[in-house]
Design an enzyme around this catalytic site. Structure first.
Site, PDB file in Angstrom:
ATOM      1  CE  LYS A 206      -3.605  77.333  33.941  1.00 27.52           C
ATOM      2  NZ  LYS A 206      -5.053  77.638  34.003  1.00 27.52           N
TER       3      LYS A 206
ATOM      4  NE  ARG B 213     -10.688  75.774  28.713  1.00 29.13           N
ATOM      5  CZ  ARG B 213     -10.689  77.100  28.510  1.00 29.13           C
ATOM      6  NH1 ARG B 213     -11.657  77.648  27.763  1.00 29.13           N
ATOM      7  NH2 ARG B 213      -9.768  77.862  29.039  1.00 29.13           N
TER       8      ARG B 213
ATOM      9  NE  ARG C 275      -4.850  71.499  31.320  1.00 30.08           N
ATOM     10  CZ  ARG C 275      -4.626  72.750  30.957  1.00 30.08           C
ATOM     11  NH1 ARG C 275      -3.398  73.155  30.706  1.00 30.08           N
ATOM     12  NH2 ARG C 275      -5.616  73.597  30.846  1.00 30.08           N
TER      13      ARG C 275
ATOM     14  NE  ARG D 171      -9.052  83.611  27.809  1.00 26.59           N
ATOM     15  CZ  ARG D 171      -8.620  82.505  28.391  1.00 26.59           C
ATOM     16  NH1 ARG D 171      -7.527  82.528  29.117  1.00 26.59           N
ATOM     17  NH2 ARG D 171      -9.276  81.381  28.252  1.00 26.59           N
TER      18      ARG D 171
ATOM     19  NE  ARG E 130      -7.871  79.854  24.985  1.00 28.61           N
ATOM     20  CZ  ARG E 130      -7.308  79.435  26.113  1.00 28.61           C
ATOM     21  NH1 ARG E 130      -6.344  80.155  26.672  1.00 28.61           N
ATOM     22  NH2 ARG E 130      -7.687  78.324  26.690  1.00 28.61           N
TER      23      ARG E 130
HETATM   24  P1  AP5 Z   1      -5.622  83.969  32.016  1.00 22.42           P
HETATM   25  O1  AP5 Z   1      -4.349  84.501  32.600  1.00 22.42           O
HETATM   26  O2  AP5 Z   1      -5.730  83.869  30.549  1.00 22.42           O
HETATM   27  O3  AP5 Z   1      -6.016  82.589  32.733  1.00 22.42           O
HETATM   28  P2  AP5 Z   1      -5.398  81.141  32.540  1.00 22.42           P
HETATM   29  O4  AP5 Z   1      -5.365  80.503  33.896  1.00 22.42           O
HETATM   30  O5  AP5 Z   1      -4.102  81.201  31.788  1.00 22.42           O
HETATM   31  O6  AP5 Z   1      -6.572  80.523  31.702  1.00 22.42           O
HETATM   32  P3  AP5 Z   1      -6.601  79.585  30.436  1.00 22.42           P
HETATM   33  O7  AP5 Z   1      -8.017  79.575  29.992  1.00 22.42           O
HETATM   34  O8  AP5 Z   1      -5.561  79.970  29.437  1.00 22.42           O
HETATM   35  O9  AP5 Z   1      -6.226  78.228  31.105  1.00 22.42           O
HETATM   36  P4  AP5 Z   1      -6.480  76.823  30.576  1.00 22.42           P
HETATM   37  O10 AP5 Z   1      -5.695  76.054  31.577  1.00 22.42           O
HETATM   38  O11 AP5 Z   1      -7.903  76.419  30.419  1.00 22.42           O
HETATM   39  O12 AP5 Z   1      -5.959  76.900  29.078  1.00 22.42           O
HETATM   40  P5  AP5 Z   1      -4.654  76.349  28.348  1.00 22.42           P
HETATM   41  O13 AP5 Z   1      -4.323  77.284  27.270  1.00 22.42           O
HETATM   42  O14 AP5 Z   1      -3.596  75.959  29.323  1.00 22.42           O
HETATM   43  O15 AP5 Z   1      -6.812  84.889  32.599  1.00 22.42           O
HETATM   44  C1  AP5 Z   1      -8.139  84.736  32.115  1.00 22.42           C
HETATM   45  C2  AP5 Z   1      -8.780  86.132  31.952  1.00 22.42           C
HETATM   46  O16 AP5 Z   1      -8.927  86.727  33.245  1.00 22.42           O
HETATM   47  C3  AP5 Z   1      -7.936  87.106  31.124  1.00 22.42           C
HETATM   48  O17 AP5 Z   1      -8.763  87.890  30.336  1.00 22.42           O
HETATM   49  C4  AP5 Z   1      -7.213  87.981  32.182  1.00 22.42           C
HETATM   50  O18 AP5 Z   1      -7.010  89.286  31.699  1.00 22.42           O
HETATM   51  C5  AP5 Z   1      -8.194  87.949  33.340  1.00 22.42           C
HETATM   52  N1  AP5 Z   1      -7.516  87.927  34.621  1.00 22.42           N
HETATM   53  C6  AP5 Z   1      -6.404  87.196  34.936  1.00 22.42           C
HETATM   54  N2  AP5 Z   1      -6.073  87.393  36.236  1.00 22.42           N
HETATM   55  C7  AP5 Z   1      -7.033  88.239  36.736  1.00 22.42           C
HETATM   56  C8  AP5 Z   1      -7.254  88.836  38.033  1.00 22.42           C
HETATM   57  N3  AP5 Z   1      -6.448  88.557  39.076  1.00 22.42           N
HETATM   58  N4  AP5 Z   1      -8.335  89.640  38.182  1.00 22.42           N
HETATM   59  C9  AP5 Z   1      -9.172  89.894  37.136  1.00 22.42           C
HETATM   60  N5  AP5 Z   1      -8.995  89.377  35.887  1.00 22.42           N
HETATM   61  C10 AP5 Z   1      -7.942  88.570  35.696  1.00 22.42           C
HETATM   62  O19 AP5 Z   1      -5.209  74.955  27.735  1.00 22.42           O
HETATM   63  C11 AP5 Z   1      -6.160  74.946  26.694  1.00 22.42           C
HETATM   64  C12 AP5 Z   1      -6.414  73.500  26.271  1.00 22.42           C
HETATM   65  O20 AP5 Z   1      -5.198  72.916  25.758  1.00 22.42           O
HETATM   66  C13 AP5 Z   1      -6.861  72.546  27.377  1.00 22.42           C
HETATM   67  O21 AP5 Z   1      -8.258  72.613  27.589  1.00 22.42           O
HETATM   68  C14 AP5 Z   1      -6.395  71.186  26.806  1.00 22.42           C
HETATM   69  O22 AP5 Z   1      -7.298  70.726  25.819  1.00 22.42           O
HETATM   70  C15 AP5 Z   1      -5.083  71.533  26.112  1.00 22.42           C
HETATM   71  N6  AP5 Z   1      -3.925  71.373  27.008  1.00 22.42           N
HETATM   72  C16 AP5 Z   1      -3.106  72.384  27.448  1.00 22.42           C
HETATM   73  N7  AP5 Z   1      -2.160  71.910  28.254  1.00 22.42           N
HETATM   74  C17 AP5 Z   1      -2.361  70.565  28.344  1.00 22.42           C
HETATM   75  C18 AP5 Z   1      -1.718  69.527  29.083  1.00 22.42           C
HETATM   76  N8  AP5 Z   1      -0.668  69.791  29.903  1.00 22.42           N
HETATM   77  N9  AP5 Z   1      -2.200  68.277  28.947  1.00 22.42           N
HETATM   78  C19 AP5 Z   1      -3.252  67.996  28.141  1.00 22.42           C
HETATM   79  N10 AP5 Z   1      -3.920  68.931  27.433  1.00 22.42           N
HETATM   80  C20 AP5 Z   1      -3.471  70.226  27.537  1.00 22.42           C
END
Ligand code: AP5
Length: 216
Positions: free
Chosen positions: A13, A172, A88, A127, A161
């Protein structure tokens, strides 16, 4: 254009939202990044977010909804945005509808990055990012052009992270399955949900997203 990118942790994402920011001028609204900024500031919200994020749980809906409601009112969102990590829960999805109704605005598409869960652990565990400018890298899929040096700002310091360890990733994924995946039918019923192959390489995923955007 107003979009949502949906998918489990590591689905790509953030990677694709940043691309859309560069190519289409859409503002990336990442609730994860907002919470990490709060953690770095040491504020009371940040202290709460640190505990919740390191446990792999979700922050309370009302906090996240207020955060997004305030953010989408800012002038830079007028030309469109891409939501990354929000909504979410069904409550967050309903709150987003209300916010958009109040602005007489619509969502253009909800794009699900469909992935194989087995591959996510490898993506997440490899990552890392530049400690100075935040540019994202991966040990296998996206190494810096010069080993140990950030392509964007030249810094030689990198960070990982705290929630990217195996135990937290399992929690997660559980939160995604239990609380986030149930919102997919909500958007499907309204004809907004489109799926792309999140297992393809980054450029191919972008091409598929562009094809979706060309059709809406
Ligand atoms: P990346 O693009 O970083 O993936 P992502 O989907 O953004 O993954 P996240 O881990 O950031 O998502 P998340 O939803 O768990 O975390 P968030 O920060 O929102 O890609 C991952 C890796 O793969 C990278 O190294 C990239 O280079 C590689 N890659 C990407 N695409 C690729 C491809 N096609 N092929 C190969 N490699 C690839 O949330 C973190 C925490 O915050 C949550 O756990 C929660 O506690 C809190 N939180 C956030 N939002 C909310 C909400 N709305 N409500 C409640 N709590 C929330």
């Amino acid at each position: 254009m107003r979009l949502i990118l949906l998918g489990p942790p590591g689905a790509g994402k953030g990677t694709q939202a940043k691309r859309l920011e560069e190519t289409r001028g859409l503002v990336q609204l990442s609730t994860g990044d907002m919470l990490r900024a709060a953690v770095a500031s040491g504020s009371p919200l940040g202290q709460q977010a640190k505990r919740v994020m390191e446990a792999g749980e979700l922050m309370p809906d009302e906090i996240i909804i207020d955060m997004i409601a305030e953010r989408i009112e800012r002038p830079d969102c007028r030309n469109g945005f891409v939501l990354d990590g929000f909504p979410r829960t069904t409550r967050q999805a309903a709150a987003l509808d209300q916010m958009l109704e109040g602005k007489k605005a619509n969502l253009d598409a909800v794009i699900e990055l469909a992935v194989d869960e087995g591959a996510l652990i490898e993506r997440i565990s490899g990552r890392f990012s530049c400690a100075k400018c935040g540019a994202g890298y991966h040990e296998k899929f996206k190494r810096p052009k010069v080993e140990g040096v950030c392509d964007v700002c030249g810094s030689t310091e990198f960070s990982r992270r705290k929630d990217d360890n195996a135990e937290t990733v399992a929690a997660r994924l559980e939160a995604y399955r239990g609380q986030t995946a149930p919102i997919l039918p909500y958007y499907e019923e309204r004809g907004l949900l489109r799926r792309v192959d999140g297992m393809a390489d980054v450029d191919e995923v972008m091409r598929q997203i562009e094809a979706v955007l060309a059709s809406v």
